[in-house]
Structures are given as C-alpha cells and as structure tokens.
Motif scaffolding. Structure first.
Motif, mmCIF file in Angstrom:
data_model
loop_
_atom_site.group_PDB
_atom_site.id
_atom_site.type_symbol
_atom_site.label_atom_id
_atom_site.label_comp_id
_atom_site.label_asym_id
_atom_site.label_seq_id
_atom_site.Cartn_x
_atom_site.Cartn_y
_atom_site.Cartn_z
ATOM 1 N N ILE A 141 -0.905 -11.068 5.086
ATOM 2 C CA ILE A 141 0.447 -11.574 5.402
ATOM 3 C C ILE A 141 0.986 -12.546 4.370
ATOM 4 C CG2 ILE A 141 2.003 -12.956 6.829
ATOM 5 C CD1 ILE A 141 0.214 -11.868 9.178
ATOM 6 N N TYR A 142 0.165 -13.272 3.781
ATOM 7 C CA TYR A 142 0.273 -13.941 2.635
ATOM 8 C C TYR A 142 1.181 -13.516 1.460
ATOM 9 C CZ TYR A 142 -2.170 -17.805 5.109
ATOM 10 O OH TYR A 142 -2.571 -18.793 5.986
ATOM 11 N N PRO A 181 6.562 -5.886 3.236
ATOM 12 C CA PRO A 181 5.127 -5.045 4.086
ATOM 13 C C PRO A 181 5.506 -3.787 4.316
ATOM 14 C CG PRO A 181 6.375 -6.636 5.356
ATOM 15 C CD PRO A 181 6.785 -6.980 4.185
ATOM 16 N N LYS A 182 4.702 -2.938 4.580
ATOM 17 C CA LYS A 182 4.848 -1.704 5.247
ATOM 18 C C LYS A 182 5.226 -1.643 6.692
ATOM 19 C CE LYS A 182 1.075 0.480 2.891
ATOM 20 N NZ LYS A 182 -0.273 1.357 3.069
ATOM 21 N N VAL A 217 2.415 -6.972 13.213
ATOM 22 C CA VAL A 217 2.598 -8.325 13.190
ATOM 23 C C VAL A 217 3.568 -8.948 14.320
ATOM 24 C CG1 VAL A 217 3.373 -10.344 11.911
ATOM 25 C CG2 VAL A 217 1.548 -8.833 11.017
ATOM 26 N N ALA A 218 4.644 -8.097 14.390
ATOM 27 C CA ALA A 218 5.768 -8.320 15.225
ATOM 28 C C ALA A 218 5.364 -8.400 16.852
ATOM 29 C CB ALA A 218 7.142 -7.565 15.074
ATOM 30 N N ASP A 219 4.446 -7.273 17.071
ATOM 31 C CA ASP A 219 4.102 -7.140 18.240
ATOM 32 C C ASP A 219 2.694 -8.344 18.771
ATOM 33 O OD1 ASP A 219 5.327 -4.886 18.571
ATOM 34 O OD2 ASP A 219 3.673 -3.338 18.262
ATOM 35 N N VAL A 220 2.240 -8.700 18.068
ATOM 36 C CA VAL A 220 1.282 -9.706 18.058
ATOM 37 C C VAL A 220 1.916 -11.035 18.253
ATOM 38 C CG1 VAL A 220 -0.546 -11.381 16.657
ATOM 39 C CG2 VAL A 220 -0.530 -8.898 16.753
ATOM 40 N N ALA A 259 -3.562 -8.328 14.557
ATOM 41 C CA ALA A 259 -2.597 -7.047 14.142
ATOM 42 C C ALA A 259 -3.387 -6.050 13.663
ATOM 43 C CB ALA A 259 -1.558 -7.525 13.219
ATOM 44 N N GLY A 260 -4.689 -6.240 13.159
ATOM 45 C CA GLY A 260 -5.752 -5.172 12.684
ATOM 46 C C GLY A 260 -5.643 -5.026 11.089
ATOM 47 N N LEU A 261 -4.992 -6.170 10.425
ATOM 48 C CA LEU A 261 -4.815 -6.284 9.013
ATOM 49 C C LEU A 261 -5.973 -7.019 8.358
ATOM 50 C CD1 LEU A 261 -0.881 -6.927 9.027
ATOM 51 C CD2 LEU A 261 -2.062 -4.750 8.963
#
Length: 112
Positions: free
Chosen positions: A32-33, A40-41, A48-51, A25-27
């Motif tokens: 995420i933890y 989250p923004k 993340v939903a897209d991944v 997701a590029g984060l």
C-alpha cells in the motif's frame, strides 16, 4: 488527497496499520505504501476497500461518502469482521466479541 492518504486515514480510523490492512487484503505487507508512486490495480484497491469497509470511490477521492451502500441504507445486516473503534482508539478483541454477540442477539430478535 491521494489514494494513499485516504487509505491511511481510514486505516487509522479503524485502528489498524497499513501493514495489517495489506495482510488482511492478501497483499504484500508494504504494498500500500507504493500507492503514492503508482496507481493500484483495481482488484487490489477493491480488496483494501473491503477490508476497510469503504467504497473504492471513496479511496479514489470520487466521493466523500465512505460507504455508499451503507449511506443509502442498502445493507440489511452487519459484517462481523468490521473493524471497530471508539473515540479513535481500537476496541479490545474481547469487547468486540461482546458487541458482536449483542448485535447477533438484536438481529435474532428482529427475525432476520
């Protein structure tokens, strides 16, 4: 269920870790933890939903439909980057490629 718990659940279903999910997701690897302590923004949640191929509403707990577009048959094609699993276990990359080749073949036979 919290955003973090839903995200963990879907990542496990897709056969990837939260660290892998964040990277795709590029984060930051462990970002995420932190979702158990802070919301989250919106753009990070969308990434993340897209991944994970789910809707943000699913991750937020607003619906139990993982992907509203797919459940409404609005998707006409397929996503070649989809995470694949069978019986809760990840499918090996070489098998994924064979499955994708077959899906491409079927799609081409249908003229789409």
């Amino acid at each position: 269920m919290t955003i973090l718990n839903r995200t963990k659940e879907v990542a496990k279903l897709r056969g990837i870790s939260l660290t892998e999910t964040a990277i795709k997701a590029g984060l930051a690897e462990k970002s995420i933890y932190s979702w158990d302590r802070s919301t989250p923004k919106a753009d990070n949640l969308q990434k993340v939903a897209d991944v994970l191929h789910v809707s943000t509403d699913y991750l937020l707990g607003r619906t139990d439909e993982m992907n509203l577009a797919q459940s409404n048959n609005e998707l006409s094609g397929f996503d070649e980057e989809i995470m694949m699993a069978f019986d809760g276990k990840p499918i090996p990359d070489e098998d994924k490629e064979k499955l994708l080749e077959f899906a491409r073949f079927l799609k081409s036979q249908r003229g789409r």
